[in-house]
Design a protein around this motif. Structure first.
Motif, PDB file in Angstrom:
ATOM      1  N   ARG A  25       2.357   9.203  -6.372  1.00 40.42           N
ATOM      2  CA  ARG A  25       3.059  10.494  -6.238  1.00 40.42           C
ATOM      3  C   ARG A  25       4.051  10.704  -7.368  1.00 40.42           C
ATOM      4  NH1 ARG A  25       4.382  10.265   0.098  1.00 40.42           N
ATOM      5  NH2 ARG A  25       2.320  10.844   0.847  1.00 40.42           N
ATOM      6  N   ALA A  26       4.735   9.626  -7.757  1.00 40.60           N
ATOM      7  CA  ALA A  26       5.752   9.708  -8.800  1.00 40.60           C
ATOM      8  C   ALA A  26       5.153   9.639 -10.204  1.00 40.60           C
ATOM      9  CB  ALA A  26       6.762   8.575  -8.623  1.00 40.60           C
ATOM     10  N   VAL A  27       3.847   9.409 -10.286  1.00 40.05           N
ATOM     11  CA  VAL A  27       3.150   9.230 -11.565  1.00 40.05           C
ATOM     12  C   VAL A  27       3.897   8.180 -12.398  1.00 40.05           C
ATOM     13  CG1 VAL A  27       2.039  10.399 -13.492  1.00 40.05           C
ATOM     14  CG2 VAL A  27       2.509  11.671 -11.416  1.00 40.05           C
ATOM     15  N   ASP A  28       4.114   7.030 -11.762  1.00 33.88           N
ATOM     16  CA  ASP A  28       4.831   5.909 -12.377  1.00 33.88           C
ATOM     17  C   ASP A  28       3.836   4.767 -12.568  1.00 33.88           C
ATOM     18  OD1 ASP A  28       6.389   3.670 -12.972  1.00 33.88           O
ATOM     19  OD2 ASP A  28       7.999   4.241 -11.592  1.00 33.88           O
ATOM     20  N   ASP A  29       3.278   4.669 -13.775  1.00 32.60           N
ATOM     21  CA  ASP A  29       2.233   3.679 -14.043  1.00 32.60           C
ATOM     22  C   ASP A  29       2.723   2.246 -13.878  1.00 32.60           C
ATOM     23  OD1 ASP A  29       0.392   5.678 -14.522  1.00 32.60           O
ATOM     24  OD2 ASP A  29       0.656   5.618 -16.709  1.00 32.60           O
ATOM     25  N   ALA A  30       3.936   1.961 -14.294  1.00 36.87           N
ATOM     26  CA  ALA A  30       4.460   0.593 -14.173  1.00 36.87           C
ATOM     27  C   ALA A  30       4.628   0.210 -12.700  1.00 36.87           C
ATOM     28  CB  ALA A  30       5.789   0.461 -14.916  1.00 36.87           C
ATOM     29  N   ALA A  31       5.166   1.113 -11.916  1.00 37.01           N
ATOM     30  CA  ALA A  31       5.331   0.848 -10.485  1.00 37.01           C
ATOM     31  C   ALA A  31       3.973   0.712  -9.806  1.00 37.01           C
ATOM     32  CB  ALA A  31       6.148   1.951  -9.826  1.00 37.01           C
ATOM     33  N   LEU A  32       3.010   1.502 -10.246  1.00 37.26           N
ATOM     34  CA  LEU A  32       1.664   1.426  -9.676  1.00 37.26           C
ATOM     35  C   LEU A  32       1.031   0.064  -9.958  1.00 37.26           C
ATOM     36  CD1 LEU A  32      -0.635   2.845  -8.181  1.00 37.26           C
ATOM     37  CD2 LEU A  32      -1.368   3.787 -10.388  1.00 37.26           C
ATOM     38  N   ARG A  33       1.185  -0.442 -11.177  1.00 35.45           N
ATOM     39  CA  ARG A  33       0.651  -1.773 -11.509  1.00 35.45           C
ATOM     40  C   ARG A  33       1.306  -2.851 -10.654  1.00 35.45           C
ATOM     41  NH1 ARG A  33       0.631   0.358 -16.554  1.00 35.45           N
ATOM     42  NH2 ARG A  33       2.667  -0.470 -17.057  1.00 35.45           N
TER      43      ARG A  33
ATOM     44  N   ARG B 151       0.830  -1.212   0.000  1.00 41.48           N
ATOM     45  CA  ARG B 151       0.000   0.000   0.000  1.00 41.48           C
ATOM     46  C   ARG B 151       0.863   1.260   0.000  1.00 41.48           C
ATOM     47  NH1 ARG B 151      -4.810  -1.938   4.129  1.00 41.48           N
ATOM     48  NH2 ARG B 151      -6.115  -2.884   2.514  1.00 41.48           N
ATOM     49  N   ARG B 152       1.977   1.215   0.735  1.00 41.28           N
ATOM     50  CA  ARG B 152       2.908   2.356   0.698  1.00 41.28           C
ATOM     51  C   ARG B 152       3.478   2.524  -0.703  1.00 41.28           C
ATOM     52  NH1 ARG B 152       4.125   0.231   5.766  1.00 41.28           N
ATOM     53  NH2 ARG B 152       5.896  -0.944   4.947  1.00 41.28           N
ATOM     54  N   ALA B 153       3.790   1.406  -1.366  1.00 37.86           N
ATOM     55  CA  ALA B 153       4.326   1.459  -2.731  1.00 37.86           C
ATOM     56  C   ALA B 153       3.288   2.028  -3.700  1.00 37.86           C
ATOM     57  CB  ALA B 153       4.777   0.071  -3.172  1.00 37.86           C
ATOM     58  N   VAL B 154       2.008   1.722  -3.496  1.00 37.45           N
ATOM     59  CA  VAL B 154       0.946   2.308  -4.320  1.00 37.45           C
ATOM     60  C   VAL B 154       0.967   3.825  -4.162  1.00 37.45           C
ATOM     61  CG1 VAL B 154      -1.568   2.586  -4.546  1.00 37.45           C
ATOM     62  CG2 VAL B 154      -0.574   0.289  -4.392  1.00 37.45           C
ATOM     63  N   ARG B 155       1.018   4.285  -2.918  1.00 39.81           N
ATOM     64  CA  ARG B 155       1.032   5.727  -2.655  1.00 39.81           C
ATOM     65  C   ARG B 155       2.244   6.401  -3.308  1.00 39.81           C
ATOM     66  NH1 ARG B 155       1.172   5.811   2.815  1.00 39.81           N
ATOM     67  NH2 ARG B 155       3.422   5.994   2.767  1.00 39.81           N
ATOM     68  N   GLU B 156       3.407   5.777  -3.165  1.00 37.27           N
ATOM     69  CA  GLU B 156       4.630   6.348  -3.744  1.00 37.27           C
ATOM     70  C   GLU B 156       4.564   6.376  -5.267  1.00 37.27           C
ATOM     71  OE1 GLU B 156       7.690   3.959  -1.995  1.00 37.27           O
ATOM     72  OE2 GLU B 156       7.185   4.649   0.033  1.00 37.27           O
ATOM     73  N   ALA B 157       4.047   5.326  -5.869  1.00 35.87           N
ATOM     74  CA  ALA B 157       3.944   5.274  -7.329  1.00 35.87           C
ATOM     75  C   ALA B 157       2.974   6.331  -7.844  1.00 35.87           C
ATOM     76  CB  ALA B 157       3.513   3.875  -7.774  1.00 35.87           C
TER      77      ALA B 157
END
Length: 108
Positions: free
Chosen positions: A55-63, A47-53
């Motif tokens: 913020r960074a507008v990183d679609d691959a990291a969000l997925r 969930r922290r990684a979702v929030r960070e992704a």
């Protein structure tokens, strides 16, 4: 079933918790506490990684982060096939497979 004193209210059948008036599927009570704690830790990191992704507008990291959230929730029995419809063997395999996946993939 009575609500647990240290947790949220539950439905009579114990399958759901009630949080702020909303019903959510409860963690499978057959998951041993040590495994549930490890999976909750992975869930919170995801969930922290979702929030960070976001913020960074990183679609691959969000997925990737959302996939980790999904895997943890399924392993806990909170998503996927309802744990009350699974055999003991299926329930055991679900959380063991989830932990094994996280052990093999780390905190990406």
């Amino acid at each position: 079933m009575q609500p647990e004193s240290d947790g949220p209210d539950r439905t009579e059948d114990g399958r759901y918790v009630i949080i702020k008036g909303r019903r959510w599927r409860a963690t499978d009570p057959a998951v041993p506490e040590h495994a549930a704690a490890a999976l909750r830790s992975h869930l919170m990191a995801a969930r922290r990684a979702v929030r960070e992704a976001k913020r960074a507008v990183d679609d691959a990291a969000l997925r990737r982060a959302r996939d980790r959230v999904q895997r943890a929730k399924v392993a806990l029995g909170e998503r996927g096939d309802p744990w009350w419809e699974q055999s003991g063997r299926e329930r055991d395999r679900r959380w063991r497979d989830g932990l094994a996946w996280f052990d093999g993939h780390g905190e990406r």
